[in-house]
Structure formats: C-alpha cells, structure tokens
Design a protein around this motif. Structure first.
Motif, PDB file in Angstrom:
ATOM      1  N   ASN A 136       0.832  -1.200   0.000  1.00  0.00           N
ATOM      2  CA  ASN A 136       0.000   0.000   0.000  1.00  0.00           C
ATOM      3  C   ASN A 136       0.868   1.252   0.000  1.00  0.00           C
ATOM      4  OD1 ASN A 136      -2.707  -1.276   2.071  1.00  0.00           O
ATOM      5  ND2 ASN A 136      -2.511  -1.244  -0.127  1.00  0.00           N
ATOM      6  N   CYS A 137       0.282   2.367  -0.430  1.00  0.00           N
ATOM      7  CA  CYS A 137       1.006   3.637  -0.505  1.00  0.00           C
ATOM      8  C   CYS A 137       1.138   4.268   0.882  1.00  0.00           C
ATOM      9  CB  CYS A 137       0.284   4.592  -1.457  1.00  0.00           C
ATOM     10  SG  CYS A 137      -1.225   5.298  -0.770  1.00  0.00           S
ATOM     11  N   PRO A 138       1.963   5.314   1.034  1.00  0.00           N
ATOM     12  CA  PRO A 138       2.202   5.913   2.352  1.00  0.00           C
ATOM     13  C   PRO A 138       1.171   6.957   2.777  1.00  0.00           C
ATOM     14  CG  PRO A 138       3.628   6.944   0.736  1.00  0.00           C
ATOM     15  CD  PRO A 138       2.905   5.842   0.015  1.00  0.00           C
ATOM     16  N   LYS A 139       0.137   7.195   1.985  1.00  0.00           N
ATOM     17  CA  LYS A 139      -0.823   8.258   2.296  1.00  0.00           C
ATOM     18  C   LYS A 139      -1.450   8.087   3.678  1.00  0.00           C
ATOM     19  CE  LYS A 139      -2.560   9.869  -2.182  1.00  0.00           C
ATOM     20  NZ  LYS A 139      -3.738   9.914  -3.062  1.00  0.00           N
ATOM     21  N   TYR A 140      -1.608   9.223   4.370  1.00  0.00           N
ATOM     22  CA  TYR A 140      -2.362   9.358   5.620  1.00  0.00           C
ATOM     23  C   TYR A 140      -1.712   8.652   6.811  1.00  0.00           C
ATOM     24  CZ  TYR A 140      -5.549  10.179   1.733  1.00  0.00           C
ATOM     25  OH  TYR A 140      -6.089  10.597   0.548  1.00  0.00           O
ATOM     26  N   ILE A 141      -0.458   8.190   6.666  1.00  0.00           N
ATOM     27  CA  ILE A 141       0.256   7.605   7.800  1.00  0.00           C
ATOM     28  C   ILE A 141       1.003   8.719   8.524  1.00  0.00           C
ATOM     29  CG2 ILE A 141       2.044   5.992   8.536  1.00  0.00           C
ATOM     30  CD1 ILE A 141       1.411   4.299   6.099  1.00  0.00           C
ATOM     31  N   GLN A 142       0.745   8.877   9.808  1.00  0.00           N
ATOM     32  CA  GLN A 142       1.465   9.875  10.604  1.00  0.00           C
ATOM     33  C   GLN A 142       2.822   9.265  10.992  1.00  0.00           C
ATOM     34  OE1 GLN A 142      -0.748  11.926   9.905  1.00  0.00           O
ATOM     35  NE2 GLN A 142      -2.502  10.560  10.034  1.00  0.00           N
ATOM     36  N   LYS A 143       3.876  10.005  10.741  1.00  0.00           N
ATOM     37  CA  LYS A 143       5.217   9.504  11.042  1.00  0.00           C
ATOM     38  C   LYS A 143       5.465   9.561  12.538  1.00  0.00           C
ATOM     39  CE  LYS A 143      10.047  10.111   9.658  1.00  0.00           C
ATOM     40  NZ  LYS A 143      10.970  10.895   8.801  1.00  0.00           N
ATOM     41  N   ARG A 144       5.807   8.445  13.127  1.00  0.00           N
ATOM     42  CA  ARG A 144       6.170   8.379  14.547  1.00  0.00           C
ATOM     43  C   ARG A 144       7.116   7.209  14.751  1.00  0.00           C
ATOM     44  NH1 ARG A 144       0.347   8.245  15.171  1.00  0.00           N
ATOM     45  NH2 ARG A 144       0.474   9.677  16.929  1.00  0.00           N
ATOM     46  N   THR A 145       7.968   7.320  15.752  1.00  0.00           N
ATOM     47  CA  THR A 145       9.015   6.337  15.995  1.00  0.00           C
ATOM     48  C   THR A 145       8.748   5.614  17.300  1.00  0.00           C
ATOM     49  OG1 THR A 145      10.581   7.771  14.848  1.00  0.00           O
ATOM     50  CG2 THR A 145      11.509   6.024  16.229  1.00  0.00           C
ATOM     51  N   PRO A 146       8.850   4.288  17.320  1.00  0.00           N
ATOM     52  CA  PRO A 146       8.630   3.560  18.569  1.00  0.00           C
ATOM     53  C   PRO A 146       9.796   3.761  19.528  1.00  0.00           C
ATOM     54  CG  PRO A 146       9.336   2.055  16.860  1.00  0.00           C
ATOM     55  CD  PRO A 146       9.131   3.390  16.191  1.00  0.00           C
ATOM     56  N   PRO A 147       9.564   3.509  20.802  1.00  0.00           N
ATOM     57  CA  PRO A 147      10.673   3.599  21.759  1.00  0.00           C
ATOM     58  C   PRO A 147      11.684   2.499  21.499  1.00  0.00           C
ATOM     59  CG  PRO A 147       8.746   2.608  22.789  1.00  0.00           C
ATOM     60  CD  PRO A 147       8.306   3.069  21.427  1.00  0.00           C
ATOM     61  N   GLU A 148      12.868   2.689  22.029  1.00  0.00           N
ATOM     62  CA  GLU A 148      13.873   1.638  21.925  1.00  0.00           C
ATOM     63  C   GLU A 148      13.366   0.380  22.613  1.00  0.00           C
ATOM     64  OE1 GLU A 148      16.723   1.697  20.297  1.00  0.00           O
ATOM     65  OE2 GLU A 148      16.320   3.742  19.606  1.00  0.00           O
ATOM     66  N   ALA A 149      13.688  -0.771  22.021  1.00  0.00           N
ATOM     67  CA  ALA A 149      13.228  -2.035  22.587  1.00  0.00           C
ATOM     68  C   ALA A 149      13.792  -2.229  23.986  1.00  0.00           C
ATOM     69  CB  ALA A 149      13.649  -3.190  21.676  1.00  0.00           C
ATOM     70  N   ASP A 150      12.952  -2.700  24.880  1.00  0.00           N
ATOM     71  CA  ASP A 150      13.347  -2.954  26.262  1.00  0.00           C
ATOM     72  C   ASP A 150      13.510  -4.448  26.448  1.00  0.00           C
ATOM     73  OD1 ASP A 150      11.855  -2.161  29.523  1.00  0.00           O
ATOM     74  OD2 ASP A 150      13.765  -3.068  28.967  1.00  0.00           O
ATOM     75  N   ALA A 151      14.703  -4.869  26.817  1.00  0.00           N
ATOM     76  CA  ALA A 151      14.972  -6.299  26.977  1.00  0.00           C
ATOM     77  C   ALA A 151      14.470  -6.839  28.303  1.00  0.00           C
ATOM     78  CB  ALA A 151      16.471  -6.561  26.844  1.00  0.00           C
ATOM     79  N   ASN A 199      -5.949  13.993  10.179  1.00  0.00           N
ATOM     80  CA  ASN A 199      -5.720  14.946  11.263  1.00  0.00           C
ATOM     81  C   ASN A 199      -6.666  14.649  12.419  1.00  0.00           C
ATOM     82  OD1 ASN A 199      -3.695  16.368   9.891  1.00  0.00           O
ATOM     83  ND2 ASN A 199      -5.208  17.654   8.829  1.00  0.00           N
ATOM     84  N   PRO A 200      -6.256  14.954  13.657  1.00  0.00           N
ATOM     85  CA  PRO A 200      -7.166  14.748  14.790  1.00  0.00           C
ATOM     86  C   PRO A 200      -8.521  15.380  14.521  1.00  0.00           C
ATOM     87  CG  PRO A 200      -4.985  15.328  15.583  1.00  0.00           C
ATOM     88  CD  PRO A 200      -4.943  15.487  14.086  1.00  0.00           C
ATOM     89  N   GLY A 201      -9.570  14.618  14.790  1.00  0.00           N
ATOM     90  CA  GLY A 201     -10.922  15.058  14.495  1.00  0.00           C
ATOM     91  C   GLY A 201     -11.510  14.392  13.272  1.00  0.00           C
ATOM     92  N   PHE A 202     -10.667  13.698  12.465  1.00  0.00           N
ATOM     93  CA  PHE A 202     -11.215  13.025  11.283  1.00  0.00           C
ATOM     94  C   PHE A 202     -12.129  11.872  11.684  1.00  0.00           C
ATOM     95  CE2 PHE A 202      -8.239   9.672  11.985  1.00  0.00           C
ATOM     96  CZ  PHE A 202      -8.531   8.618  11.116  1.00  0.00           C
ATOM     97  N   LEU A 203     -11.886  11.293  12.852  1.00  0.00           N
ATOM     98  CA  LEU A 203     -12.770  10.263  13.404  1.00  0.00           C
ATOM     99  C   LEU A 203     -13.780  10.968  14.306  1.00  0.00           C
ATOM    100  CD1 LEU A 203     -13.571   7.326  13.853  1.00  0.00           C
ATOM    101  CD2 LEU A 203     -11.782   7.175  15.610  1.00  0.00           C
ATOM    102  N   GLN A 204     -15.013  11.026  13.859  1.00  0.00           N
ATOM    103  CA  GLN A 204     -16.051  11.783  14.556  1.00  0.00           C
ATOM    104  C   GLN A 204     -16.814  10.876  15.518  1.00  0.00           C
ATOM    105  OE1 GLN A 204     -18.573  13.764  11.718  1.00  0.00           O
ATOM    106  NE2 GLN A 204     -16.848  14.335  10.422  1.00  0.00           N
ATOM    107  N   VAL A 205     -17.008  11.353  16.719  1.00  0.00           N
ATOM    108  CA  VAL A 205     -17.788  10.639  17.722  1.00  0.00           C
ATOM    109  C   VAL A 205     -19.176  11.265  17.756  1.00  0.00           C
ATOM    110  CG1 VAL A 205     -17.940   9.970  20.141  1.00  0.00           C
ATOM    111  CG2 VAL A 205     -15.694  10.169  19.052  1.00  0.00           C
ATOM    112  N   PRO A 292       3.712  12.624  16.752  1.00  0.00           N
ATOM    113  CA  PRO A 292       3.517  12.363  15.329  1.00  0.00           C
ATOM    114  C   PRO A 292       3.885  13.545  14.452  1.00  0.00           C
ATOM    115  CG  PRO A 292       1.426  12.884  16.371  1.00  0.00           C
ATOM    116  CD  PRO A 292       2.441  12.807  17.473  1.00  0.00           C
ATOM    117  N   ALA A 293       4.344  13.228  13.247  1.00  0.00           N
ATOM    118  CA  ALA A 293       4.472  14.211  12.171  1.00  0.00           C
ATOM    119  C   ALA A 293       3.372  13.889  11.174  1.00  0.00           C
ATOM    120  CB  ALA A 293       5.839  14.119  11.513  1.00  0.00           C
ATOM    121  N   ALA A 294       2.426  14.804  11.025  1.00  0.00           N
ATOM    122  CA  ALA A 294       1.242  14.529  10.215  1.00  0.00           C
ATOM    123  C   ALA A 294       1.601  14.308   8.752  1.00  0.00           C
ATOM    124  CB  ALA A 294       0.245  15.675  10.342  1.00  0.00           C
ATOM    125  N   SER A 295       0.867  13.416   8.112  1.00  0.00           N
ATOM    126  CA  SER A 295       1.036  13.191   6.686  1.00  0.00           C
ATOM    127  C   SER A 295       0.641  14.440   5.903  1.00  0.00           C
ATOM    128  CB  SER A 295       0.162  12.014   6.241  1.00  0.00           C
ATOM    129  OG  SER A 295       0.115  11.922   4.836  1.00  0.00           O
TER     130      SER A 295
END
Length: 310
Positions: A136-151, A199-205, A292-295
């Motif tokens: 799949n293409c990269p559209k609409y994925i917010q860039k974020r990095t996971p924490p370093e793995a904890d052993a 963007n935050p708010g795209f999922l409406q409650v 996050p860095a927004a798409s």
C-alpha cells in the motif's frame, strides 16, 4: 471473483467511477511475498491482525515483538512469533485455524504491507498460509518512531475494561485520534485489515455507540468498502501511542454515499460505525512513541456540528 476482486469490491469501484484505476491498482495484488517485502517484514515490530470471533463479530488487534518476530519462511507463508494477551478479544480465536487479515506497518518510514491468509498456532506464535499480498502507498500515515526495545520483563498488565458502549474518556480519546485500524471480511469470512489516518478530528464521535469517518482518496481498490458492501460487520483498534493502551471496538458499518464534500475529503464517501462491543487493553503496545508528524496528504478536518464527545 472478477480478476483479483470480489463482486462487492467491483460494485463499489463502479459506483465510485474508478473501475479503470482499480484495474491498474489490481496488478499489485499477488499471493506471494516478493524478496523486498520479505526483507521489510524482518525489520518490523508491529503487526495489525483482524478476524471474526466465534459469534461472527469482527475484531482488530495489534501484535508486537522485537525485530525479527515476523519472517517469511517461504514466499507463501508468514511466521509470527507473538500471540495476543489472554484478555484480547482475538486470543481465543487464535487458538485454532482462522482466516486473518494482517497489516505490517512501519510508521517511522510510512511503509505498510497488507497480507491475508489462514493462520494456525505454531509454537508460541502463528504460521499463516498467505492468499493475498498487497503493498500500500504511504498516504495518511502519521510519522512516529517507537521507543527503543526494552529487553527487560514486560510489566504486569492491568485488567481489561469491557462494555457495549464508549465511556466519556474513550469518546474524548477517539475524537483526538489520528490513526486507527479496521478489520473487515467478505461474505465468506475472508478477513482483511487496513489503516485509516487523518488529522485529529477526522474520526467523529456522534454518540456513545456511533462513529463516523471519511473515506479519503486511495488506490481505488476499495478492499475495505468492498467487504462492507457485502458484510457490514467490522472491528476497529485505536492505539494510544503514549500509554501503550489499545481500544478495540466491534460492530457494524455502513457506507454513506453523497456525503458532504468537505467532511469527506472531497470523495463524497463516509462510513458510519455502530458500536456493539468495547474492550480497552492496557499494555498492548510499547509506550512512549515519538510525537507524530502529520502526513502531508491529510485533508483539513471540516467542522462537524453533530460531533459530540459527551
């Protein structure tokens, strides 16, 4: 099936006027894992899976592990060295053979790979015989990095919270979400898992039992909407990347055509979801992901006067 698509996917493509685009995109659908995709899988730490439980309700969840917990032992199978926690809605399902929808996603690089197949328990994890593989293409994925793995040993998990509706805190969390994952299935129970972002708010409650989101411009395959056309059951999982909690919802979804252009991101398509079950699971994900860095593809979120987080 019509080529790589079933009749529900074809009907949604026809109604959207995107059949030719879907034919082009369909060339990327295959039943084997190419070498570049196999290498990608070995670097991942997160896999979204979706399946139906013994009542037919669809759920989505997230499996995690160290780099290497996913691997393709051959071009037609996937090995997953993880299982869900006992309180996860899909834990009992994965005790036996089941058709899974899967999505390996690397938010740090906005790369994702979609796979479907029949899973069975294997050692402490799963072995999946694949029948569909899609990049799949990269559209609409917010860039974020996971924490370093904890052993170290994983912390004790607080108990899961279950309900048939969203409480006020869960509603506020969903109203601010920028990412969720959705599980659907066709009329034969063949499952699929996909990503939704904005963007935050795209999922409406709309209420404690009602959600709505836009169907943004994509690759014209309509694998998710095509499933919903023939089978309204669906499951969502919404990650809290700060705390590691995941919110799991099951229910039914309806495609809304001719929706407001601004609210739908210009497509005129939205999805309304009725919640019938809720499970909130602490400790599913490693906590402390980067902000996050927004798409750049995220459409602006239109004001929604009917949205409520009360």
């Amino acid at each position: 099936m019509t080529g790589p698509y079933h009749h529900g996917e074809r009907e949604v493509q026809r109604r959207a006027g995107l059949q030719e685009e879907a034919d082009v995109s369909g060339r990327a659908i295959r039943d084997t894992v190419p070498p570049v995709a196999a290498a990608f899988l070995t670097q991942q730490r997160l896999l979204v899976v979706g399946a139906a439980d013994d009542r037919g309700d669809l759920w989505a969840t997230v499996l995690t592990g160290p780099v290497g917990f996913l691997r393709a032992p051959n071009e037609r199978s996937l090995s997953v060295a993880a299982r869900p926690a006992p309180e996860d809605p899909l834990a009992p399902v994965l005790e036996g053979p089941v058709h899974l929808g899967m999505l390996a996603i690397e938010a740090a690089t906005r790369r994702r790979m979609r796979m479907n197949g029949t899973a069975r328990p294997h050692g402490g994890g799963l072995l999946v015989d694949l029948d569909q593989v899609v990049a799949n293409c990269p559209k609409y994925i917010q860039k974020r990095t996971p924490p370093e793995a904890d052993a170290g040993p994983p912390p004790a998990r607080p108990p899961a919270r279950r309900s048939d509706r969203l409480d006020p805190g869960q509603q506020r969390f969903l109203a601010g979400a920028d990412t969720f994952f959705i599980a659907t299935a066709d009329e034969h129970g063949r499952a699929d898992a996909s990503h939704r972002g904005g963007n935050p708010g795209f999922l409406q409650v709309l209420s404690p039992t009602r959600l709505r989101w836009p169907d943004y411009i994509g690759n014209a395959m309509f694998l998710t909407l095509g499933n919903l056309f023939v089978n309204p059951r669906a499951g969502l999982v919404v990650p809290d990347y700060g705390t590691g909690t995941t919110l799991h919802l099951t229910g039914t979804a309806e495609i809304v055509w001719d929706a407001d252009a601004a609210a739908s991101g210009g497509t005129g398509r939205m999805v309304e979801f009725t919640v019938t079950g809720v499970a909130e699971l602490p400790g599913t994900l490693p906590a402390g992901w980067s902000p996050p860095a927004a798409s750049r593809f995220n459409p602006p979120v239109a004001a929604a006067g009917s949205r409520s987080a009360a």
